[in-house]
Design a protein around this motif. Sequence first.
Motif, PDB file in Angstrom:
ATOM      1  N   THR A  75      -1.669  14.182  -1.569  1.00  0.00           N
ATOM      2  CA  THR A  75      -2.465  15.460   0.000  1.00  0.00           C
ATOM      3  C   THR A  75      -2.690  14.339   1.098  1.00  0.00           C
ATOM      4  OG1 THR A  75      -3.007  16.297  -2.107  1.00  0.00           O
ATOM      5  CG2 THR A  75      -3.608  17.067  -0.031  1.00  0.00           C
ATOM      6  N   THR A  76      -3.545  13.165   0.820  1.00  0.00           N
ATOM      7  CA  THR A  76      -3.959  12.365   1.891  1.00  0.00           C
ATOM      8  C   THR A  76      -2.109  11.569   2.536  1.00  0.00           C
ATOM      9  OG1 THR A  76      -5.402  11.244   0.525  1.00  0.00           O
ATOM     10  CG2 THR A  76      -4.943  10.506   2.408  1.00  0.00           C
ATOM     11  N   MET A  77      -1.041  11.566   1.612  1.00  0.00           N
ATOM     12  CA  MET A  77       0.062  10.980   2.790  1.00  0.00           C
ATOM     13  C   MET A  77       1.161  12.185   3.290  1.00  0.00           C
ATOM     14  SD  MET A  77       1.619   8.441  -0.328  1.00  0.00           S
ATOM     15  CE  MET A  77       3.117   7.967   0.696  1.00  0.00           C
ATOM     16  N   LYS A  78       0.304  13.265   2.998  1.00  0.00           N
ATOM     17  CA  LYS A  78       1.292  14.379   3.105  1.00  0.00           C
ATOM     18  C   LYS A  78      -0.070  15.024   4.948  1.00  0.00           C
ATOM     19  CE  LYS A  78       2.631  19.129   2.493  1.00  0.00           C
ATOM     20  NZ  LYS A  78       2.686  20.369   0.879  1.00  0.00           N
ATOM     21  N   MET A  79      -1.147  14.373   4.658  1.00  0.00           N
ATOM     22  CA  MET A  79      -2.421  15.046   5.312  1.00  0.00           C
ATOM     23  C   MET A  79      -1.703  14.067   6.818  1.00  0.00           C
ATOM     24  SD  MET A  79      -5.277  16.575   3.987  1.00  0.00           S
ATOM     25  CE  MET A  79      -6.345  16.125   5.691  1.00  0.00           C
ATOM     26  N   GLY A  80      -0.895  12.695   6.188  1.00  0.00           N
ATOM     27  CA  GLY A  80      -0.949  11.734   7.674  1.00  0.00           C
ATOM     28  C   GLY A  80      -1.172   9.886   7.735  1.00  0.00           C
ATOM     29  N   LYS A  81      -1.817  10.911   6.598  1.00  0.00           N
ATOM     30  CA  LYS A  81      -3.228   9.623   6.380  1.00  0.00           C
ATOM     31  C   LYS A  81      -2.775   7.977   5.066  1.00  0.00           C
ATOM     32  CE  LYS A  81      -5.546  10.568   9.534  1.00  0.00           C
ATOM     33  NZ  LYS A  81      -5.607  10.646  10.529  1.00  0.00           N
TER      34      LYS A  81
ATOM     35  N   PRO B 151      -3.804   6.051   2.205  1.00  0.00           N
ATOM     36  CA  PRO B 151      -4.298   6.751   1.062  1.00  0.00           C
ATOM     37  C   PRO B 151      -4.513   4.829   0.122  1.00  0.00           C
ATOM     38  CG  PRO B 151      -2.221   7.602  -0.293  1.00  0.00           C
ATOM     39  CD  PRO B 151      -2.688   6.780   1.569  1.00  0.00           C
ATOM     40  N   ILE B 152      -5.967   4.302  -0.235  1.00  0.00           N
ATOM     41  CA  ILE B 152      -5.986   2.845  -0.760  1.00  0.00           C
ATOM     42  C   ILE B 152      -7.862   3.524  -1.483  1.00  0.00           C
ATOM     43  CG2 ILE B 152      -7.083   0.801  -0.903  1.00  0.00           C
ATOM     44  CD1 ILE B 152      -6.066   0.362   2.133  1.00  0.00           C
TER      45      ILE B 152
ATOM     46  N   ILE C  86     -13.359  -3.704  -8.106  1.00  0.00           N
ATOM     47  CA  ILE C  86     -13.728  -2.221  -6.713  1.00  0.00           C
ATOM     48  C   ILE C  86     -12.125  -2.292  -6.540  1.00  0.00           C
ATOM     49  CG2 ILE C  86     -14.704  -1.267  -4.373  1.00  0.00           C
ATOM     50  CD1 ILE C  86     -16.252  -1.919  -7.913  1.00  0.00           C
ATOM     51  N   VAL C  87     -11.389  -3.688  -5.200  1.00  0.00           N
ATOM     52  CA  VAL C  87     -10.207  -2.906  -5.145  1.00  0.00           C
ATOM     53  C   VAL C  87      -9.152  -3.638  -6.159  1.00  0.00           C
ATOM     54  CG1 VAL C  87     -10.595  -4.490  -3.549  1.00  0.00           C
ATOM     55  CG2 VAL C  87      -9.222  -2.948  -3.038  1.00  0.00           C
ATOM     56  N   ASP C  88      -8.078  -3.481  -6.102  1.00  0.00           N
ATOM     57  CA  ASP C  88      -7.094  -3.867  -7.129  1.00  0.00           C
ATOM     58  C   ASP C  88      -6.470  -5.392  -6.118  1.00  0.00           C
ATOM     59  OD1 ASP C  88      -6.904  -1.837  -8.761  1.00  0.00           O
ATOM     60  OD2 ASP C  88      -5.483  -1.128  -7.782  1.00  0.00           O
ATOM     61  N   SER C  89      -6.560  -6.144  -5.337  1.00  0.00           N
ATOM     62  CA  SER C  89      -6.242  -6.883  -4.325  1.00  0.00           C
ATOM     63  C   SER C  89      -6.634  -7.324  -3.297  1.00  0.00           C
ATOM     64  CB  SER C  89      -4.340  -6.600  -4.377  1.00  0.00           C
ATOM     65  OG  SER C  89      -4.395  -5.131  -3.555  1.00  0.00           O
ATOM     66  N   ALA C  90      -6.010  -8.365  -3.046  1.00  0.00           N
ATOM     67  CA  ALA C  90      -6.524  -8.612  -1.858  1.00  0.00           C
ATOM     68  C   ALA C  90      -6.001  -8.636  -0.885  1.00  0.00           C
ATOM     69  CB  ALA C  90      -6.618 -10.142  -1.247  1.00  0.00           C
ATOM     70  N   ALA C  91      -4.502  -7.723  -0.773  1.00  0.00           N
ATOM     71  CA  ALA C  91      -3.591  -7.241   0.400  1.00  0.00           C
ATOM     72  C   ALA C  91      -4.654  -5.803   0.857  1.00  0.00           C
ATOM     73  CB  ALA C  91      -2.192  -7.547  -0.559  1.00  0.00           C
ATOM     74  N   GLU C  92      -4.828  -4.955  -0.472  1.00  0.00           N
ATOM     75  CA  GLU C  92      -5.442  -3.564   0.059  1.00  0.00           C
ATOM     76  C   GLU C  92      -6.733  -3.422   0.472  1.00  0.00           C
ATOM     77  OE1 GLU C  92      -4.407  -1.175  -4.006  1.00  0.00           O
ATOM     78  OE2 GLU C  92      -3.982  -3.305  -4.092  1.00  0.00           O
TER      79      GLU C  92
ATOM     80  N   VAL D 156       0.820  -1.315  -0.043  1.00  0.00           N
ATOM     81  CA  VAL D 156      -0.086  -0.163   0.284  1.00  0.00           C
ATOM     82  C   VAL D 156       0.966   0.852  -0.646  1.00  0.00           C
ATOM     83  CG1 VAL D 156      -1.847   1.679   1.592  1.00  0.00           C
ATOM     84  CG2 VAL D 156      -2.160  -0.736   0.957  1.00  0.00           C
ATOM     85  N   LYS D 157       1.944   1.451   1.013  1.00  0.00           N
ATOM     86  CA  LYS D 157       3.169   2.565   1.146  1.00  0.00           C
ATOM     87  C   LYS D 157       3.827   2.825  -0.179  1.00  0.00           C
ATOM     88  CE  LYS D 157       3.640   3.110   5.776  1.00  0.00           C
ATOM     89  NZ  LYS D 157       3.528   1.914   6.595  1.00  0.00           N
ATOM     90  N   SER D 158       3.960   1.144  -1.208  1.00  0.00           N
ATOM     91  CA  SER D 158       4.760   1.360  -2.244  1.00  0.00           C
ATOM     92  C   SER D 158       3.576   2.188  -3.059  1.00  0.00           C
ATOM     93  CB  SER D 158       4.890   0.359  -2.826  1.00  0.00           C
ATOM     94  OG  SER D 158       5.722   0.342  -4.244  1.00  0.00           O
ATOM     95  N   LYS D 159       2.878   1.683  -3.281  1.00  0.00           N
ATOM     96  CA  LYS D 159       1.715   2.298  -4.737  1.00  0.00           C
ATOM     97  C   LYS D 159       1.361   3.655  -4.608  1.00  0.00           C
ATOM     98  CE  LYS D 159      -1.519  -0.447  -6.140  1.00  0.00           C
ATOM     99  NZ  LYS D 159      -3.239  -1.355  -6.746  1.00  0.00           N
ATOM    100  N   GLY D 160       0.786   4.072  -2.837  1.00  0.00           N
ATOM    101  CA  GLY D 160       0.798   5.230  -2.569  1.00  0.00           C
ATOM    102  C   GLY D 160       2.256   6.326  -3.173  1.00  0.00           C
ATOM    103  N   LYS D 161       3.426   5.705  -2.591  1.00  0.00           N
ATOM    104  CA  LYS D 161       4.246   6.739  -2.932  1.00  0.00           C
ATOM    105  C   LYS D 161       4.621   6.811  -4.965  1.00  0.00           C
ATOM    106  CE  LYS D 161       7.088   5.165   1.022  1.00  0.00           C
ATOM    107  NZ  LYS D 161       8.156   4.803   2.175  1.00  0.00           N
ATOM    108  N   LYS D 162       4.123   6.114  -5.492  1.00  0.00           N
ATOM    109  CA  LYS D 162       4.293   5.876  -6.524  1.00  0.00           C
ATOM    110  C   LYS D 162       3.581   6.811  -7.334  1.00  0.00           C
ATOM    111  CE  LYS D 162       5.866   1.203  -8.003  1.00  0.00           C
ATOM    112  NZ  LYS D 162       5.402  -0.057  -8.590  1.00  0.00           N
ATOM    113  N   ARG D 163       2.508   7.145  -7.132  1.00  0.00           N
ATOM    114  CA  ARG D 163       1.081   8.144  -7.513  1.00  0.00           C
ATOM    115  C   ARG D 163       1.357   9.798  -6.779  1.00  0.00           C
ATOM    116  NH1 ARG D 163      -2.883   6.770  -9.811  1.00  0.00           N
ATOM    117  NH2 ARG D 163      -4.103   4.413  -9.899  1.00  0.00           N
ATOM    118  N   ALA D 164       1.730   8.742  -5.378  1.00  0.00           N
ATOM    119  CA  ALA D 164       2.777  10.360  -5.014  1.00  0.00           C
ATOM    120  C   ALA D 164       3.606  11.200  -6.059  1.00  0.00           C
ATOM    121  CB  ALA D 164       3.207  10.506  -3.837  1.00  0.00           C
ATOM    122  N   LYS D 165       4.539  10.406  -6.307  1.00  0.00           N
ATOM    123  CA  LYS D 165       5.416  10.686  -7.289  1.00  0.00           C
ATOM    124  C   LYS D 165       5.311  10.811  -8.726  1.00  0.00           C
ATOM    125  CE  LYS D 165      10.203   9.390  -8.214  1.00  0.00           C
ATOM    126  NZ  LYS D 165      10.839   7.969  -8.904  1.00  0.00           N
ATOM    127  N   ALA D 166       4.172  10.794  -9.021  1.00  0.00           N
ATOM    128  CA  ALA D 166       3.545  11.207 -10.786  1.00  0.00           C
ATOM    129  C   ALA D 166       1.949  12.124 -10.002  1.00  0.00           C
ATOM    130  CB  ALA D 166       2.810   9.455 -10.881  1.00  0.00           C
TER     131      ALA D 166
END
Length: 716
Positions: free
Chosen positions: A481-487, A489-490, A648-654, A299-309
């Motif tokens: 922005t969600t990550m910057k707010m300390g949350k 995101p999924i 609706i969700v990409d993976s069982a892990a998420e 989840v963190k890895s996907k978030g960082k990739k999106r944030a970078k983009a």
Amino acid sequence: MIYEGKSLTVSVADDGFAELVFDAEGSVNKFDRQTVQELDDAAAKMASHGGIKGVLVRSAKPVFIVGADITEFTDLFSKSDEEILAWVGKTSQVFDHFEDLPFPSIAAINGFALGGGCEMTLACDLRVADTTARIGLPEVKLGLMPGFGGTVRLPRIIGSDNALEWMTTGKDRDGQKALNEGAVDAVVAPEKLREAAMAMLKDAAAGKIDWQARRKAKTSALKLNKNEAMMSFSTAQALIAAQAGKHYPAPHMMVETVKNAATQDRAGALKLENEGFVKLAKTDAAQAQIGIFLADQLVKSKGKKRAKAAKQQVKMNAVLGAGIMGGGIAYQSAAKGIPVVMKDINQSALDLGLSEAAKILHKGMEKGKVTPKKMAATLNAITPTLEYSALKDADMVIEAVVENAKVKASVLKETEQAVGEDAIICSNTSTISINQLAESLDKPERFCGMHFFNPVHRMPLVEIIRGKDTSEDTINTVVATTMKMGKTPIVVNDCPGFLVNRVLFPYFAGFSKLMLDGADFVAVDKVMEKDFGWPMGPAYLLDVVGIDTADHAAGVMAEGIPERMQKIENDPVALQYRAERLGQKNQKGFYNYSTDKRGRPTKTAADEAYTLMADHVGETRDFDKEEIIARLMVPMANEAIRCLEEGIVDSAAEADMALLYGLGFPPFRGGIFRWIETIGLDKFVEMADKYAELGPIYQVTDGVREMAANGKSYFA
């Protein structure tokens, strides 16, 4: 250079002092199999070199060593007990080989020294930390115990009581706290770390520090007499029983291991540690908690990739609606350094929103976590307003008005006319379709859902809901922005209830059906809390959510997914709502709420709730634990499976992380999909089929039936 590997090197200076430097190819140092082997090879090279007076162990990175490579555990722990025991035994001996070098050793600790990284420092004779250091043994959070000698060395360095507190809580320490407890020998500024460590090492080599005595203490039995041992370990066992409970075997195993190893030398104590580690590695709790760690990394890895983009940077937020939820969102934004405009239609609501933020900050100050300066800065970063014109400079607007589609649509339309061309608009709806709300906007591509959970400052999850017209740029910016707010995101796709509420309401429906069949809600709550492990049983959770909120959301879900979520006739939840029993918000629901003589909150099962249901439910009878769990959890699991199958969700892990962070799913069960897999897909299908006649929410999909038949996994 006398040794050079991919993860570490050893060099010896002219004065005879060696440096072992960890510098792995990735961003951090960790103990994967290769690094462990290199450490053993390096120790052998130093032992046979001759002329080395001492060795300094340090990192070339901003952190020391973050621990073992958890990604290797999944394959490793699927092996037999004998194979795991052989691995952990061999690995712990590598640390013994290093500890037994014929000269003193010192660890210079910077940044994180966790798990195996901490155990590396314990294998050294001396330890110096800098002011950035964070030292600890967090294995308990993975359902495990230290496996590289931590349960042996730490109690012999800082005493069994302190060591057990370190290990059973998994909390790390800064350098000063570690120094106070005796785990390190000095704390210095980062720029002085190497120099201070080398000076101490030279003192040891010169005989000014008795490093041999320190080493002997680590390889001998614990210095506790019988009475001290009995008091220490019985106290620890009682504390663990109260705090960890029956669902988490790791802390219990640690206490038992340290207790049994107290009279043993290093070899005997390590044998017990190795055996305990293997037992824990095979528990469902370890599988679940390791699964959570890996899912969280995903989840963190996907978030960082999106944030970078993300092409846009949000420098100012706006929140529409200043109730408890709006005030919570405004607080979260301001507290994390993003100024926020809080807009409402009346001053009393704005006052409520500001008081909500102030209340959170006051509690933080009482606990010593918030300074007066931080409180002032946070409140000053929130600008209350009654005017739409104040939104013109906002980069992102979060609508958090009443959960009513018409009201939200109207507010969103007015908002679009007030904000800039590039401003992103989000709705903090919990159930209403994002595609439906987007119909009121001229530019639906800049609109998405941003579903926070209450209380905002505590709940880690934010569901980011993608509508059919939402652009990827919008999603990326909102994730950043969600990550910057300390949350956390999924990202999920749009549907009624999205992911979390869509799977929650079949669980509530299962609860209502169970009560209609004669179950006592107090008994159900007890089973779901004590046996399944939820923080709250369903009746208590409904009271906390709000009976009115739950009834309204059930209506939205019934309209959106009528084939499975149609309203239940004489639903006990609806009966409470119609009687204006709204839960905690008006102190009466399934339970009545008040305070005791000391002002502490209390809850008691409400006679009024039983009276309301009396004419509509079956004769009260006892249900066994297995049936209660099955009748509530099968509907939730089935809906989660449908969400995954429908994309609706990409993976069982998420999905697992969303339920963990959004609902408080029991961590020792790892999430809804991990729970299904722990039971076994074939057994789950069998369990669901047993109750299939109760309605569509109990009927499994063809997809899961096929997966069960073919022995497939959601985590393959």
